[in-house]
Design a protein around this motif. Structure first.
Motif, mmCIF file in Angstrom:
data_model
loop_
_atom_site.group_PDB
_atom_site.id
_atom_site.type_symbol
_atom_site.label_atom_id
_atom_site.label_comp_id
_atom_site.label_asym_id
_atom_site.label_seq_id
_atom_site.Cartn_x
_atom_site.Cartn_y
_atom_site.Cartn_z
ATOM 1 N N LEU A 132 37.262 42.013 33.981
ATOM 2 C CA LEU A 132 38.432 41.197 34.322
ATOM 3 C C LEU A 132 38.754 41.266 35.808
ATOM 4 O O LEU A 132 39.379 40.379 36.360
ATOM 5 N N SER A 133 38.332 42.370 36.438
ATOM 6 C CA SER A 133 38.758 42.574 37.821
ATOM 7 C C SER A 133 37.641 42.316 38.827
ATOM 8 O O SER A 133 37.912 42.143 40.000
ATOM 9 N N HIS A 134 36.389 42.325 38.361
ATOM 10 C CA HIS A 134 35.281 42.140 39.293
ATOM 11 C C HIS A 134 34.291 41.112 38.764
ATOM 12 O O HIS A 134 34.275 40.829 37.576
ATOM 13 N N MET A 135 33.483 40.567 39.657
ATOM 14 C CA MET A 135 32.413 39.663 39.231
ATOM 15 C C MET A 135 31.202 39.901 40.125
ATOM 16 O O MET A 135 31.296 40.570 41.156
ATOM 17 N N THR A 136 30.085 39.372 39.707
ATOM 18 C CA THR A 136 28.887 39.531 40.508
ATOM 19 C C THR A 136 28.690 38.278 41.346
ATOM 20 O O THR A 136 28.696 37.158 40.827
ATOM 21 N N HIS A 137 28.602 38.494 42.656
ATOM 22 C CA HIS A 137 28.410 37.356 43.546
ATOM 23 C C HIS A 137 27.241 37.683 44.464
ATOM 24 O O HIS A 137 27.278 38.690 45.168
ATOM 25 N N ASN A 138 26.169 36.869 44.427
ATOM 26 C CA ASN A 138 24.949 37.128 45.198
ATOM 27 C C ASN A 138 24.432 38.547 44.947
ATOM 28 O O ASN A 138 24.055 39.262 45.878
ATOM 29 N N GLY A 139 24.495 38.962 43.674
ATOM 30 C CA GLY A 139 23.982 40.272 43.316
ATOM 31 C C GLY A 139 24.887 41.426 43.670
ATOM 32 O O GLY A 139 24.555 42.577 43.431
ATOM 33 N N ARG A 140 26.068 41.130 44.258
ATOM 34 C CA ARG A 140 26.976 42.226 44.613
ATOM 35 C C ARG A 140 28.238 42.159 43.775
ATOM 36 O O ARG A 140 28.672 41.093 43.355
ATOM 37 N N ARG A 141 28.815 43.344 43.547
ATOM 38 C CA ARG A 141 30.044 43.431 42.767
ATOM 39 C C ARG A 141 31.218 43.188 43.709
ATOM 40 O O ARG A 141 31.452 43.945 44.652
ATOM 41 N N VAL A 142 31.958 42.121 43.472
ATOM 42 C CA VAL A 142 33.074 41.789 44.359
ATOM 43 C C VAL A 142 34.318 41.564 43.487
ATOM 44 O O VAL A 142 34.198 41.330 42.289
ATOM 45 N N PRO A 143 35.514 41.638 44.095
ATOM 46 C CA PRO A 143 36.733 41.371 43.322
ATOM 47 C C PRO A 143 36.705 39.973 42.705
ATOM 48 O O PRO A 143 36.208 39.029 43.331
ATOM 49 N N ALA A 144 37.204 39.868 41.480
ATOM 50 C CA ALA A 144 37.149 38.597 40.758
ATOM 51 C C ALA A 144 38.030 37.553 41.433
ATOM 52 O O ALA A 144 39.108 37.880 41.941
ATOM 53 N N ASP A 145 37.568 36.299 41.454
ATOM 54 C CA ASP A 145 38.441 35.235 41.937
ATOM 55 C C ASP A 145 39.124 34.580 40.729
ATOM 56 O O ASP A 145 38.843 34.900 39.584
ATOM 57 N N GLU A 146 40.032 33.653 41.035
ATOM 58 C CA GLU A 146 40.823 33.016 39.981
ATOM 59 C C GLU A 146 39.936 32.352 38.927
ATOM 60 O O GLU A 146 40.189 32.438 37.730
ATOM 61 N N LYS A 147 38.830 31.732 39.391
ATOM 62 C CA LYS A 147 37.975 31.011 38.455
ATOM 63 C C LYS A 147 37.317 31.971 37.463
ATOM 64 O O LYS A 147 37.269 31.698 36.257
ATOM 65 N N HIS A 148 36.846 33.114 37.976
ATOM 66 C CA HIS A 148 36.211 34.099 37.110
ATOM 67 C C HIS A 148 37.226 34.618 36.082
ATOM 68 O O HIS A 148 36.931 34.705 34.885
ATOM 69 N N VAL A 149 38.431 34.945 36.561
ATOM 70 C CA VAL A 149 39.472 35.455 35.666
ATOM 71 C C VAL A 149 39.760 34.431 34.575
ATOM 72 O O VAL A 149 39.886 34.758 33.399
ATOM 73 N N ARG A 150 39.830 33.156 34.979
ATOM 74 C CA ARG A 150 40.117 32.107 33.998
ATOM 75 C C ARG A 150 38.991 31.993 32.969
ATOM 76 O O ARG A 150 39.249 31.729 31.795
ATOM 77 N N ASP A 151 37.759 32.161 33.427
ATOM 78 C CA ASP A 151 36.624 32.082 32.499
ATOM 79 C C ASP A 151 36.696 33.181 31.442
ATOM 80 O O ASP A 151 36.456 32.947 30.262
ATOM 81 N N VAL A 152 37.018 34.398 31.896
ATOM 82 C CA VAL A 152 37.111 35.512 30.947
ATOM 83 C C VAL A 152 38.322 35.325 30.040
ATOM 84 O O VAL A 152 38.262 35.525 28.831
ATOM 85 N N ARG A 153 39.436 34.894 30.662
ATOM 86 C CA ARG A 153 40.702 34.783 29.934
ATOM 87 C C ARG A 153 40.628 33.719 28.839
ATOM 88 O O ARG A 153 41.378 33.766 27.865
ATOM 89 N N LYS A 154 39.714 32.754 29.013
ATOM 90 C CA LYS A 154 39.560 31.685 28.034
ATOM 91 C C LYS A 154 39.288 32.238 26.633
ATOM 92 O O LYS A 154 39.604 31.627 25.628
#
Lengths: 235, 264, 218
Positions: B76-98
């Motif tokens: 919920l708090s992080h996502m993978t971007h270009n192979g790196r673990r970065v803080p989640a953005d709104e879109k990622h949070v919305r995808d999980v929250r769905k």
């Protein structure tokens, strides 16, 4: 009271200016109130600070000073004179928009946090939460204070007599009083009654709108809001 | 994206070392647990033990101060971007929250919309469902919760129990994989509680939704859940099947709590 | 010609400050009238029904119509009844009466917020009417409404410049004078605005602090 007809007709000549300034000022006030009020709640600090400067700057300086500034100082800065009635509407809107921004901010914040949480749980976007859930409920809360603000604005249109706009106060003070000085009492009483009627019209419209807005959220206007909706000062 | 088989194999909900503080007050410390897909888990325990905070963290109504929470393998708090673990953005949070739905203690229906409006708002605007489809689904769900005739009512015209049924239907309209129930009967008049609980039992037995419930209804916790977690002071102090936890609790705090609740 | 001339700004500042003095005098005197008259209106508003209706009507009428017109009314009408007053006095009277209608609402809310039990206790003790107000009700009501009254003082301060309509040479009157002589309006009006901001913004911050410290009836 022989001259009553004359008084009425001279004052009526000023009515279009008073009404145009009031309606124009109200429209600009609504736009600025929402823009600045929502900006006060923005997540961006820059946006919040800019809006705060507008709100405090306009509320902190005198409306009369703002009026003269726009009429006498602004033309020097921009190099041309704005059409007086437009400049008048601009001052009325800028000034009352700053007060309206606080009304919008307060009303939005008064919507229970639970409503926003309900919207988050349904995965609505921040924009959808504001437009679809928060604002429709906040608008009901805004109606009584906006009614007061609009009456305040109507009263402020009398200041436009200082800058040669021939609205009803100027008609009384510049045209009628010099000719019928002994009847100053009748002239100004008539003028005051005209303002009273205009303010009653504003209140009637706002109460109707409040009822419509309240019905949409399944409520009746509260007793508090009915008491407030009677034209009060803005501090 | 993980393959379908793998999704089934891995837990639906993972709490890993989760910390939550409100100021100096530590609400959750080093909390770890998992919930399997389709599992029904009830959280019980004294007030202020952090149960509701768990649901609110999952629904992203609160942010955690440490550790990670994942739903269906996605943090919920992080996502993978270009192979790196970065803080989640709104879109990622919305995808999980769905995947997650929630029913609140105070219903949180939108008073500026009718019952129908409440039910079709998110499906049309978030899932992009057509109005017809969303309406058909709304009718179907309202029939399921026994309020087929109230589709055009305003929430304020309904009783508490009816409002809560609408709120349940509204959450189901989003076809969630996980449903969070936050003391959903606590605000209801006593005579309305049984009906809402029966509805939840029916939904629980007829769908494969994963349930995480905070409840004070011990009878419901006992026959609805596959597993019960006893909370106290921000920790899970006992985690067992309901038959075991309610008949032979191991921890003395659990015994004391159950004793106090049942005596009432 | 530069848009902004610092030396000109410095040169006109004393005249502006002199005008500001008049503005402040008008505000202070107007506020005193508003505080006292507003309280009288609020207490009369709780009197027998006919009194209440008349007071209510007067308050609504004054609140719903422009202060400027009321200033003109006093300025032009009083002499027709043989009362000739200096412009500043007329201005202070008009400010005081207009704002008394606002402060009366503030007092009313404050008085309404005094619990019913307090009134009942005064009856039980057979306190004289005067003592009920001065000894029990007002000491509880007034501290609560101080922030709201403070806000109206700030409001009045910013509205005082409209007294130039009857020739009161307050700060804006001075600006017109010096601006008109030299045709340099930018410095004059900008300085006037800044002077208002300089006084009213800290004042409203102070009122907000006071507001947070005491529970204020709305």
């Amino acid at each position: 009271m022989d001259n009553l007809g004359t008084f009425l007709s001279v004052l009526s000549q000023g009515l279009p200016f008073t009404i145009i300034a009031t309606v124009g000022g109200i429209l600009l006030t609504i736009v600025l109130s929402f823009v600045a009020g929502l900006a006060l709640l923005s997540s961006s600090k820059t946006v919040r600070v800019i809006s705060r400067i507008y709100v405090e700057g306009l509320r902190g300086t005198s409306e009369v000073v703002q009026l003269f500034w726009i009429f006498f100082a602004l033309p020097v800065l921009v190099g041309f004179q704005i059409v007086p009635i437009w400049a008048g509407i601009l001052v009325l809107g800028l000034n009352h928009g700053a007060y309206g921004a606080e009304i919008v901010r307060g009303a939005v914040q008064s919507v229970p946090r639970a409503q926003v949480e309900g919207a988050i749980a349904l995965n609505l976007t921040p924009g959808q939460r504001m437009r679809r859930v928060v604002l429709p409920q906040a608008v009901v809360e805004m109606m009584p204070p906006f009614n007061n603000l609009f009456i305040q604005l109507l009263k402020s249109t009398s200041l436009l007599s200082f800058v040669s706009i021939n609205e009803i106060t100027r008609q009384a003070q510049q045209v009628l009083v010099p000719r019928f000085n002994p009847q100053a009492f009748e002239i100004f009483l008539l003028l005051l009654v005209m303002y009273l009627i205009l303010s009653l019209v504003i209140t009637a419209i706002m109460r109707t709108l409040e009822r419509v807005a309240a019905a949409r959220v399944g409520r009746r206007p509260s007793a508090r809001s009915r008491r407030q909706a009677t034209g009060a000062g803005v501090a | 994206m993980p393959s379908l088989d793998k999704t089934v194999a891995e837990p639906m909900i993972v709490f890993d070392g989760v910390e939550k503080r409100f100021g100096d007050n530590v609400v959750l410390s080093e909390l770890s647990f998992t919930v399997a897909p389709g599992e029904h888990v009830c959280l019980i325990g004294p007030s202020g033990s952090g149960k509701t905070t768990i649901l609110r963290l999952l629904m992203t109504l609160e942010k955690c101060d440490g550790g990670t929470i994942s739903v269906a393998g996605q943090s919920l708090s992080h996502m993978t971007h270009n192979g790196r673990r970065v803080p989640a953005d709104e879109k990622h949070v919305r995808d999980v929250r769905k995947r997650i739905g929630m029913v609140f203690q105070q219903f949180n229906l939108f008073p500026n919309m009718t019952v129908r409006g409440n039910l079709i708002e998110a499906p049309t605007r978030v899932l992009g469902m057509s109005k017809d489809e969303a309406n058909a689904r709304a009718t179907e769900l309202l029939d399921l919760v026994g309020l087929g005739d109230r589709i055009d009512s305003h929430p304020t015209q309904l009783s508490g129990g009816q409002q809560q049924r609408v709120a349940i239907a509204r959450a189901l309209a989003m076809r969630p994989d996980v449903l969070l129930l936050d003391e959903v009967t606590s605000a209801l008049d006593p005579e309305l509680v049984a009906g809402v609980l029966k509805l939840l039992r029916d939904i629980g037995s007829s769908t494969d939704i994963t349930f995480l419930c905070v409840t004070h209804e011990m009878g419901f916790a006992r026959d609805f859940s596959d597993r019960v977690m006893m909370f106290d002071g921000g920790r899970v102090i006992e985690d067992a099947a309901p038959e075991k936890l309610f008949t032979a609790p191991e921890h003395e705090r659990t015994q004391a709590f159950l004793h106090a609740v049942v005596d009432r | 010609m530069n848009v902004w001339d610092w030396s000109f700004a410095a040169q006109i500042l004393p005249a502006l400050l002199d005008g500001l003095r008049i503005t402040l005098i008008a505000t202070v005197l107007g506020s005193l009238i508003a505080f006292v008259l507003g309280l009288v209106l609020a207490i009369l508003g709780r009197g027998p029904t006919p009194v209440r209706i008349v007071v209510r009507a007067i308050v609504e009428f004054i609140r719903s119509t422009p202060l400027l017109v009321q200033v003109y009314f006093l300025f032009f009408v009083l002499p027709t009844f043989g009362v000739v007053l200096p412009a500043l006095t007329v201005g202070v009277l008009a400010l005081g009466v207009h704002y008394a209608t606002y402060t009366s609402e503030v007092y009313r809310a404050g008085i309404d917020a005094v619990p019913r039990g307090q009134w009942e206790a005064t009856t039980a003790l057979s306190l004289p009417r005067m003592r009920v107000w001065t000894g029990v009700v007002l000491p509880q009501a007034i501290p609560r409404v101080l922030p709201a009254l403070g806000n109206y003082v700030i409001s009045m301060f910013k509205e005082t410049p409209l007294l130039i309509g009857i020739g009161v040479y307050d700060i804006v009157g001075q600006v017109r004078e010096v601006g008109g002589q030299s045709f340099r309006y930018v410095e004059a009006y900008t300085l006037a605005g800044l002077l208002f901001l300089l006084l009213s913004y800290p004042a409203s911050l102070a009122v907000r602090r006071l507001e947070r410290r005491s529970a204020v009836p709305r």
